[in-house]
Each structure stands twice: as structure tokens, then as C-alpha cells.
Design a protein around this motif. Structure first.
Motif, PDB file in Angstrom:
ATOM      1  N   ALA A   1       3.686  -8.164  -6.776  1.00 59.18           N
ATOM      2  CA  ALA A   1       3.887  -9.473  -7.402  1.00 59.18           C
ATOM      3  C   ALA A   1       2.832 -10.451  -6.925  1.00 59.18           C
ATOM      4  N   ALA A   2       2.429 -11.357  -7.820  1.00 58.79           N
ATOM      5  CA  ALA A   2       1.410 -12.337  -7.463  1.00 58.79           C
ATOM      6  C   ALA A   2       1.875 -13.756  -7.762  1.00 58.79           C
ATOM      7  N   ASP A   3       3.200 -13.961  -7.798  1.00 56.61           N
ATOM      8  CA  ASP A   3       3.718 -15.280  -8.159  1.00 56.61           C
ATOM      9  C   ASP A   3       4.301 -16.054  -6.983  1.00 56.61           C
ATOM     10  N   LYS A   4       4.235 -15.446  -5.781  1.00 59.32           N
ATOM     11  CA  LYS A   4       4.793 -16.110  -4.609  1.00 59.32           C
ATOM     12  C   LYS A   4       3.773 -16.214  -3.478  1.00 59.32           C
ATOM     13  N   VAL A   5       2.519 -16.170  -3.816  1.00 58.58           N
ATOM     14  CA  VAL A   5       1.454 -16.125  -2.818  1.00 58.58           C
ATOM     15  C   VAL A   5       1.343 -17.456  -2.066  1.00 58.58           C
ATOM     16  N   SER A   6       1.233 -17.345  -0.743  1.00 56.72           N
ATOM     17  CA  SER A   6       0.868 -18.501   0.073  1.00 56.72           C
ATOM     18  C   SER A   6      -0.466 -18.205   0.745  1.00 56.72           C
ATOM     19  N   LEU A   7      -1.269 -19.243   0.950  1.00 52.93           N
ATOM     20  CA  LEU A   7      -2.632 -19.070   1.465  1.00 52.93           C
ATOM     21  C   LEU A   7      -2.954 -20.164   2.466  1.00 52.93           C
ATOM     22  N   THR A   8      -3.448 -19.732   3.625  1.00 48.56           N
ATOM     23  CA  THR A   8      -3.889 -20.658   4.669  1.00 48.56           C
ATOM     24  C   THR A   8      -5.307 -20.309   5.081  1.00 48.56           C
ATOM     25  N   LEU A   9      -6.136 -21.313   5.211  1.00 42.90           N
ATOM     26  CA  LEU A   9      -7.494 -21.147   5.724  1.00 42.90           C
ATOM     27  C   LEU A   9      -7.516 -21.632   7.162  1.00 42.90           C
ATOM     28  N   ALA A  10      -8.109 -20.836   8.052  1.00 40.05           N
ATOM     29  CA  ALA A  10      -8.066 -21.178   9.473  1.00 40.05           C
ATOM     30  C   ALA A  10      -9.389 -20.849  10.159  1.00 40.05           C
ATOM     31  N   SER A  11      -9.614 -21.521  11.276  1.00 38.46           N
ATOM     32  CA  SER A  11     -10.767 -21.257  12.135  1.00 38.46           C
ATOM     33  C   SER A  11     -10.460 -21.865  13.489  1.00 38.46           C
TER      34      SER A  11
ATOM     35  N   LEU B   1     -16.156 -13.736   7.671  1.00 37.76           N
ATOM     36  CA  LEU B   1     -14.887 -13.921   6.975  1.00 37.76           C
ATOM     37  C   LEU B   1     -13.947 -12.785   7.337  1.00 37.76           C
ATOM     38  N   GLU B   2     -12.746 -13.119   7.779  1.00 36.97           N
ATOM     39  CA  GLU B   2     -11.726 -12.110   8.070  1.00 36.97           C
ATOM     40  C   GLU B   2     -10.486 -12.445   7.243  1.00 36.97           C
ATOM     41  N   CYS B   3     -10.119 -11.529   6.369  1.00 40.34           N
ATOM     42  CA  CYS B   3      -8.962 -11.745   5.501  1.00 40.34           C
ATOM     43  C   CYS B   3      -7.800 -10.888   5.977  1.00 40.34           C
ATOM     44  N   THR B   4      -6.659 -11.503   6.196  1.00 39.65           N
ATOM     45  CA  THR B   4      -5.440 -10.802   6.571  1.00 39.65           C
ATOM     46  C   THR B   4      -4.408 -10.998   5.459  1.00 39.65           C
ATOM     47  N   VAL B   5      -3.921  -9.882   4.937  1.00 47.20           N
ATOM     48  CA  VAL B   5      -2.893  -9.916   3.893  1.00 47.20           C
ATOM     49  C   VAL B   5      -1.609  -9.342   4.466  1.00 47.20           C
ATOM     50  N   GLN B   6      -0.536 -10.063   4.339  1.00 43.64           N
ATOM     51  CA  GLN B   6       0.773  -9.567   4.749  1.00 43.64           C
ATOM     52  C   GLN B   6       1.758  -9.733   3.589  1.00 43.64           C
ATOM     53  N   GLY B   7       2.947  -9.173   3.773  1.00 42.46           N
ATOM     54  CA  GLY B   7       3.959  -9.294   2.740  1.00 42.46           C
ATOM     55  C   GLY B   7       3.681  -8.454   1.509  1.00 42.46           C
ATOM     56  N   ALA B   8       2.921  -7.374   1.658  1.00 44.13           N
ATOM     57  CA  ALA B   8       2.634  -6.485   0.528  1.00 44.13           C
ATOM     58  C   ALA B   8       3.670  -5.367   0.466  1.00 44.13           C
TER      59      ALA B   8
ATOM     60  N   ASP C   1      -0.125 -14.356   2.286  1.00 43.52           N
ATOM     61  CA  ASP C   1       1.194 -13.722   2.303  1.00 43.52           C
ATOM     62  C   ASP C   1       1.646 -13.561   0.859  1.00 43.52           C
ATOM     63  N   LEU C   2       1.838 -12.300   0.439  1.00 40.10           N
ATOM     64  CA  LEU C   2       2.268 -12.033  -0.936  1.00 40.10           C
ATOM     65  C   LEU C   2       3.773 -12.223  -1.117  1.00 40.10           C
ATOM     66  N   HIS C   3       4.530 -12.218  -0.015  1.00 43.35           N
ATOM     67  CA  HIS C   3       5.986 -12.338  -0.072  1.00 43.35           C
ATOM     68  C   HIS C   3       6.585 -11.285  -1.006  1.00 43.35           C
ATOM     69  N   ASP C   4       6.082 -10.039  -0.870  1.00 42.04           N
ATOM     70  CA  ASP C   4       6.551  -8.957  -1.743  1.00 42.04           C
ATOM     71  C   ASP C   4       6.725  -7.654  -0.966  1.00 42.04           C
TER      72      ASP C   4
END
Length: 407
Positions: free
Chosen positions: A334-344, A282-289, A379-382
């Protein structure tokens, strides 16, 4: 910056030799249990250690030996952690004396590490025979044997090397690492040994390692347990002949840090993919922080969720578990604008937008999650900061492995 994978592991940089042998710590004579890495000259050395309050004797001794920022060799045994032993420090000191005598260096020039079962007596006899034997087979081709000798429940040795340039001078960096369980690093991973022929001051080497560990090795989670013996060590012997890096604002320092980062990301992926009982990386990438600290915390929180890890094992796109993990992460974001994509490699599927359900096909999601490597993209969009973390799924076999670990 170009980083070219090369062979040789920790022996790929100039002036390093290594060995890995069976000396008798492990009952299985087919398993190597003693590793030795030696630099032909004094090497600037830096290390980071576990923050577990219970620590193995080798860590205390290594801290003492690296007070001047230099070393000549790394000695590591597997099969016994030399932790919670009444004579642990004495055993570690005697091992360094044996290695120093066999190598013709000072005991204070030896970095020592151990990994394996905690609280078991560690006799000196295997080292008395094994250290001279390891010295006798030191070789520029010994990196693979050393990588094998530090393994515990790992299913495969982990050895890698990269070539890169510093101001036009060809340099190399090599790495071996071990880790499969008891991994939730806090300052280091289970055990990671890095060599480079680049020239850099001990102070900047320490700065580079500490910063890189924060972004890489500390971002792994297998099972939430921080080991008593975690240690990451890097030796830089300067034999590449580059001008010594002594300015943290220089292009050379940036290039060196980039190479070190690449090597450590490789290690993160290898450890996570080989987690005890794991079937998926599992590799998690967080952007927009809003900042790097928040990005790292969110990524690590997601990858550490046992509920999410179990869902990934079951190939279930239960995306609410990701949002839950984000929500209990400490930090000002902020945690109200989160978008999430699962990929492989089997595709990608968006499952969440603005922290709410995004219409998707469950069949398509199951196909994406059937792959051996899953990317969780958030993406937190924050803000503009980003970070990564690595882990694995939680399978039935994890319990089986740890139910009889000592046997």
C-alpha cells in the motif's frame, strides 16, 4: 554482536598478504594499477557477479576457477576492464598463469578481476613485469596499497576491517572496495574483495555472501548503470582456528553473517559517499513494508531517482519526488499511508504523513539538507519488514567527469 574496527584491511585476518603497484597499464606512473591478495593456504571462496549481458573476460575465467569453491589469490588490475576484447580471455588466462608461476600455485587457484575503460586493447607486457614485482613486495601491511591499486575515478581508497568472535574464537574480516561511477549493482558492486580467517564451508560462504549482497551491495545506486565487470569475492582461509561453520542454523553462522553484513554496509556507505561528483551521502531506510523484497525495492527506487538526487544536491525538500518513486515501484504494498522524515546531524523534519503534505518549515528543511549525509526515513505502515539503500546527490560535476572519462 560486537564488531570492533581494526586496521589492516584485507590483511587484518590471519594468513593474508597483499600488494599494490604501478605496472604500466595506466599512463600516470604515480597511480597504482595492479593489486594482489594472497592467502597462505587454500581458502574457501565465494563470488557474485554482474548480470549485465556484456561481461568482462575475467568474470568468465573466475567462474571457472571457483568451480571447486577454493582459491589462493586474487589478482586485479585497474585502468582497463578487459571487456569486449577479442583476446580478452586469453589475456586473463595468461595473467593467471603468470601469477600462479610467481606464487607457486596452480592457475586455477587464481581469482582475476579488471576495472576501467571498456573495449580497449590490454597488452600482456605490463603483467609480465608487474606480477613478479607485486609478488616480491607482498606484505601483511599491503592492504592499503591493494585498495589504492583497484581505484578508477574513486577519490580515495576504501579499506576496512573488523574483529568479531565465533563461539569464543577471535576472528577477523577485512574488505577493500572500489566504485564511484557506473554503479547500479545487480548481483554485486563494482569490485569488492573480502578476506576472513574464519573457517566456513564453501557452500555456506556462498549462501552468506549472496544473502548479504541482496541487503547491502545491491542496494547502492550512483547513476543507474550496471557495470560489465561487477564482482564481489570473499575468501575464508580458516586460520583463526574456529570450528568450521557447516550448519546454516547455527549461532556461529548467524554471527559470521552479521560481521559480513557490517563490513558490506561500511562498503555501501563508502561507495555512495564517493559517487562521481557527489557532495552528499544519501541513506534511505524503509520500514513498515509487508515483506523484505518490497522494502528493498522501495528503498532502492527512492535512492535511484535522479529527480530526488538533484533535489538533494539543491538542498530542496521536494518530498513529492520520494512519493513518486514509491508509487512506481513494483510490488504488492500500500502507498496511501506513507510517512516521510528527512534527517541529518543538523536535525530532522517530517514532511509527509498519510501520503500527504505535513506542515513543515522550508527553512528548517533546508538546514537539515545542508549536511553532508542525509537520511531519508520512510514508513509505509503496511507491515513489519524493513530495508536500506544508499546513494548520493546528482551534481554538475557528474557530467563533467563522464564527459571526458577516457582522457
Amino acid at each position: 554482536m560486537t564488531h570492533t574496527p581494526i586496521n589492516g584491511g584485507v590483511c587484518a585476518p590471519q594468513g593474508f598478504r597483499a600488494a599494490g603497484i604501478h605496472c604500466g597499464i595506466r599512463k600516470n606512473k604515480n597511480k597504482r594499477d595492479l593489486a594482489l591478495i594472497v592467502s597462505d593456504c587454500a581458502a574457501a571462496t565465494a563470488a557474485v557477479y554482474t548480470r549485465n549481458k556484456v561481461q568482462g573476460a575475467p568474470l568468465a575465467l573466475t567462474r571457472r576457477h571457483l568451480a571447486d569453491g577454493f582459491s589462493r589469490a586474487v589478482l586485479c588490475n585497474s585502468g582497463n576492464a578487459n571487456t569486449c576484447n577479442p583476446d580478452g580471455l586469453q589475456i586473463a588466462e595468461q595473467c593467471c598463469e603468470l601469477a600462479a608461476r610467481a606464487l607457486g600455485v596452480l592457475p586455477e587457484e587464481i581469482v582475476i578481476a579488471s576495472t576501467g575503460v571498456i573495449g580497449q586493447p590490454l597488452p600482456l607486457a605490463p603483467f609480465e613485469q608487474g606480477i613478479p614485482a607485486a609478488v616480491s613486495v607482498l606484505s601483511a601491511d599491503g592492504g592499503a596499497d591493494a585498495a589504492e591499486a583497484v581505484m578508477t575515478t574513486d577519490t580515495r581508497p576504501k579499506s576496512h576491517a573488523l574483529a568479531f568472535d565465533l563461539d569464543g574464537t577471535p576472528c577477523r574480516i577485512g574488505i577493500i572496495t572500489k566504485g564511484s561511477g557506473m554503479i547500479n549493482p545487480n548481483m554485486a558492486t563494482m569490485l569488492t574483495f573480502i578476506t576472513t580467517d574464519a573457517a566456513i564451508t564453501p557452500a555456506l560462504l556462498q549462501r552468506a555472501l549472496s544473502a548479504t549482497v541482496d541487503d547491502t551491495l545491491n542496494q547502492i545506486n550512483i547513476d543507474g548503470d550496471t557495470s560489465t565487470n561487477d564482482m564481489a569475492v570473499i575468501q575464508a582461509n580458516g586460520m583463526a582456528g574456529n570450528a568450521e561453520i557447516n550448519d546454516e542454523n547455527s549461532a556461529a553462522y548467524a554471527a559470521f553473517c552479521a560481521a559480513l553484513h557490517a563490513a558490506c554496509v561500511w562498503a555501501c556507505r563508502e561507495i555512495a559517499a564517493d559517487g562521481e561528483g557527489a557532495t552528499k551521502l544519501l541513506e534511505c531506510t524503509v520500514q513498515g513494508a509487508p515483506d523484505a523484497r518490497s522494502a528493498r525495492a522501495v528503498a532502492k527506487s527512492i535512492i535511484s531517482s535522479d529527480l530526488l538526487k538533484a533535489a538533494m544536491f539543491g538542498e530542496d525538500a521536494n518530498w513529492g519526488r520520494v512519493l513518486c518513486a514509491i508509487g512506481y515501484t513494483e510490488g504488492d504494498f500500500a502507498a496511501d499511508k506513507v510517512s516521510l522524515t528527512l534527517a541529518s546531524d543538523k536535525g530532522s523534519v517530517k514532511v509527509c504523513e498519510n501520503s500527504a503534505y505535513f506542515p513543515f518549515s522550508e527553512d528548517e528543511a533546508a538546514e537539515v539538507l545542508s549536511a553532508a549525509e542525509i537520511r531519508i526515513n520512510v514508513d509505509l505502515h503496511d507491515g513489519t519488514a524493513s530495508a536500506q539503500a544508499w546513494g548520493c546527490d546528482l551534481s554538475y560535476d557528474y557530467v563533467k567527469i563522464n564527459g571526458d572519462y577516457r582522457s
